[in-house]
Design a protein around this motif. Sequence first.
Motif, PDB file in Angstrom:
ATOM      1  N   PHE A 197       0.869  -1.168   0.000  1.00  0.00           N
ATOM      2  CA  PHE A 197       0.000   0.000   0.000  1.00  0.00           C
ATOM      3  C   PHE A 197       0.909   1.222   0.000  1.00  0.00           C
ATOM      4  O   PHE A 197       1.897   1.259   0.720  1.00  0.00           O
ATOM      5  N   ARG A 198       0.605   2.203  -0.835  1.00  0.00           N
ATOM      6  CA  ARG A 198       1.453   3.390  -0.950  1.00  0.00           C
ATOM      7  C   ARG A 198       0.744   4.602  -0.365  1.00  0.00           C
ATOM      8  O   ARG A 198      -0.426   4.841  -0.633  1.00  0.00           O
ATOM      9  N   LYS A 199       1.477   5.369   0.424  1.00  0.00           N
ATOM     10  CA  LYS A 199       0.944   6.561   1.073  1.00  0.00           C
ATOM     11  C   LYS A 199       1.915   7.707   0.832  1.00  0.00           C
ATOM     12  O   LYS A 199       3.125   7.544   0.963  1.00  0.00           O
ATOM     13  N   GLU A 200       1.369   8.867   0.483  1.00  0.00           N
ATOM     14  CA  GLU A 200       2.202  10.027   0.203  1.00  0.00           C
ATOM     15  C   GLU A 200       1.780  11.189   1.080  1.00  0.00           C
ATOM     16  O   GLU A 200       0.655  11.233   1.588  1.00  0.00           O
ATOM     17  N   TYR A 201       2.680  12.169   1.251  1.00  0.00           N
ATOM     18  CA  TYR A 201       2.462  13.257   2.190  1.00  0.00           C
ATOM     19  C   TYR A 201       2.533  14.610   1.498  1.00  0.00           C
ATOM     20  O   TYR A 201       3.390  14.838   0.648  1.00  0.00           O
ATOM     21  N   VAL A 202       1.644  15.487   1.884  1.00  0.00           N
ATOM     22  CA  VAL A 202       1.636  16.852   1.351  1.00  0.00           C
ATOM     23  C   VAL A 202       2.694  17.680   2.069  1.00  0.00           C
ATOM     24  O   VAL A 202       2.760  17.703   3.290  1.00  0.00           O
ATOM     25  N   THR A 203       3.539  18.351   1.284  1.00  0.00           N
ATOM     26  CA  THR A 203       4.494  19.314   1.838  1.00  0.00           C
ATOM     27  C   THR A 203       4.169  20.661   1.192  1.00  0.00           C
ATOM     28  O   THR A 203       3.020  21.068   1.186  1.00  0.00           O
ATOM     29  N   ASP A 204       5.162  21.364   0.689  1.00  0.00           N
ATOM     30  CA  ASP A 204       4.880  22.623   0.000  1.00  0.00           C
ATOM     31  C   ASP A 204       4.172  22.392  -1.332  1.00  0.00           C
ATOM     32  O   ASP A 204       3.413  23.230  -1.798  1.00  0.00           O
ATOM     33  N   PHE A 205       4.475  21.252  -1.972  1.00  0.00           N
ATOM     34  CA  PHE A 205       3.854  20.918  -3.241  1.00  0.00           C
ATOM     35  C   PHE A 205       3.310  19.497  -3.161  1.00  0.00           C
ATOM     36  O   PHE A 205       3.786  18.686  -2.368  1.00  0.00           O
ATOM     37  N   PRO A 206       2.313  19.170  -3.988  1.00  0.00           N
ATOM     38  CA  PRO A 206       1.795  17.795  -3.984  1.00  0.00           C
ATOM     39  C   PRO A 206       2.887  16.804  -4.358  1.00  0.00           C
ATOM     40  O   PRO A 206       3.802  17.121  -5.126  1.00  0.00           O
ATOM     41  N   PRO A 207       2.831  15.584  -3.816  1.00  0.00           N
ATOM     42  CA  PRO A 207       3.823  14.571  -4.177  1.00  0.00           C
ATOM     43  C   PRO A 207       3.661  14.150  -5.637  1.00  0.00           C
ATOM     44  O   PRO A 207       2.551  14.051  -6.147  1.00  0.00           O
ATOM     45  N   LEU A 208       4.782  13.936  -6.297  1.00  0.00           N
ATOM     46  CA  LEU A 208       4.780  13.488  -7.687  1.00  0.00           C
ATOM     47  C   LEU A 208       5.771  12.339  -7.829  1.00  0.00           C
ATOM     48  O   LEU A 208       6.890  12.410  -7.314  1.00  0.00           O
ATOM     49  N   SER A 209       5.361  11.309  -8.544  1.00  0.00           N
ATOM     50  CA  SER A 209       6.256  10.181  -8.798  1.00  0.00           C
ATOM     51  C   SER A 209       6.123   9.754 -10.247  1.00  0.00           C
ATOM     52  O   SER A 209       5.026   9.775 -10.817  1.00  0.00           O
ATOM     53  N   TYR A 210       7.247   9.384 -10.862  1.00  0.00           N
ATOM     54  CA  TYR A 210       7.206   8.720 -12.155  1.00  0.00           C
ATOM     55  C   TYR A 210       6.937   7.246 -11.901  1.00  0.00           C
ATOM     56  O   TYR A 210       7.531   6.633 -11.013  1.00  0.00           O
ATOM     57  N   ASP A 211       6.068   6.657 -12.671  1.00  0.00           N
ATOM     58  CA  ASP A 211       5.622   5.284 -12.449  1.00  0.00           C
ATOM     59  C   ASP A 211       5.798   4.488 -13.736  1.00  0.00           C
ATOM     60  O   ASP A 211       5.172   4.800 -14.749  1.00  0.00           O
ATOM     61  N   LEU A 212       6.663   3.472 -13.710  1.00  0.00           N
ATOM     62  CA  LEU A 212       6.907   2.630 -14.876  1.00  0.00           C
ATOM     63  C   LEU A 212       6.496   1.202 -14.526  1.00  0.00           C
ATOM     64  O   LEU A 212       7.068   0.583 -13.635  1.00  0.00           O
ATOM     65  N   ARG A 213       5.486   0.687 -15.211  1.00  0.00           N
ATOM     66  CA  ARG A 213       4.978  -0.660 -14.947  1.00  0.00           C
ATOM     67  C   ARG A 213       5.517  -1.601 -16.021  1.00  0.00           C
ATOM     68  O   ARG A 213       5.367  -1.324 -17.210  1.00  0.00           O
ATOM     69  N   PHE A 214       6.089  -2.727 -15.600  1.00  0.00           N
ATOM     70  CA  PHE A 214       6.735  -3.580 -16.600  1.00  0.00           C
ATOM     71  C   PHE A 214       6.734  -5.050 -16.193  1.00  0.00           C
ATOM     72  O   PHE A 214       6.632  -5.397 -15.018  1.00  0.00           O
ATOM     73  N   THR A 215       6.840  -5.912 -17.197  1.00  0.00           N
ATOM     74  CA  THR A 215       7.146  -7.319 -17.007  1.00  0.00           C
ATOM     75  C   THR A 215       8.337  -7.632 -17.902  1.00  0.00           C
ATOM     76  O   THR A 215       8.657  -6.868 -18.820  1.00  0.00           O
TER      77      THR A 215
END
Length: 304
Positions: free
Chosen positions: A85-103
């Motif tokens: 389960f992934r949880k992110e936290y608000v700081t000065d800016f919204p959290p951003l992540s690059y997400d690469l899904r692969f097999t």
Amino acid sequence: MEKTVSCRNIGLWRNIVNVTIENMVVQLHPCGFINMIKGVPNYHTHLYHEMFYVRQGDTDILTTDKVHKFHPDDCFIVPAGLPHFRKEYVTDFPPLSYDLRFTIRRITGGVEAETDLYGAFRSLLDSAGDVIGIPNAGRLRRLFSKINDESTNMLPFHDLKIKAQITTLFIDLYRALIGEESLAPLSGDEQENDRLDNMNVFIDFLFNKRFANPELKIEEVAQALRLSVRQTERLIMKLYNKSFKRKLMETRLKNARMILRYTDAPVAEVAQFCGYASHSGLIKAFVTEFGMTPSDYRASLRQK
């Protein structure tokens, strides 16, 4: 009080594609089956592996027996089948992540390769049993950014560019993970440039998140940036050399082209999804910008 938010990802690929690297085929996925774990709220597994690069904000990955904490410029892989389960936290800016899904799969047919790339990744992913952290991952930011830019801008030959960048990404991961070549930490100047880049990334995120709203105004963007309208106008002009209205129009047309290219959605639905009050607004913008209607654009792609 600590405030958490739902995950906000920049998906690095929207359509299934294969990239061949030595004796391994990397198959990228836009999405996949999610198996929710009964009796454990929010925990789930995927049929593919997920690689995340944290661009800004803090992220926790919770497995059934551990909490992994990640910060900006951290990169990690959640292996397929791992309940998490992934949880992110608000700081000065919204959290951003690059997400690469692969097999991954091995190339069949007796192909000889200098390095058993598939065997190395297969062994790593199968034996991990937990989240896999990538050491000194700040060096990978440029690659993730380039992959994201190519997949969203869809310039000529973007498919080839992305495949080349994915190849470089997995080779760098291989070198880092086997310990033969560490990813050098970012220098002070590079870190400063990356901090400046964050503003650019955040503005792109806002446009891509809210372009479907036909009532989107610069005041809303200014509020999110915690700047005045005038400061926001100057910042957008400085970063993109274009006005807010021009930036918004280009974002809407970029997404309209993607939908027209990869789906059979009627033009009226495309217009509504992209923030146009009517399909005539999309048609007018398309003719002005590209010299053809959306229907003609779609037809020209299918003649190739």
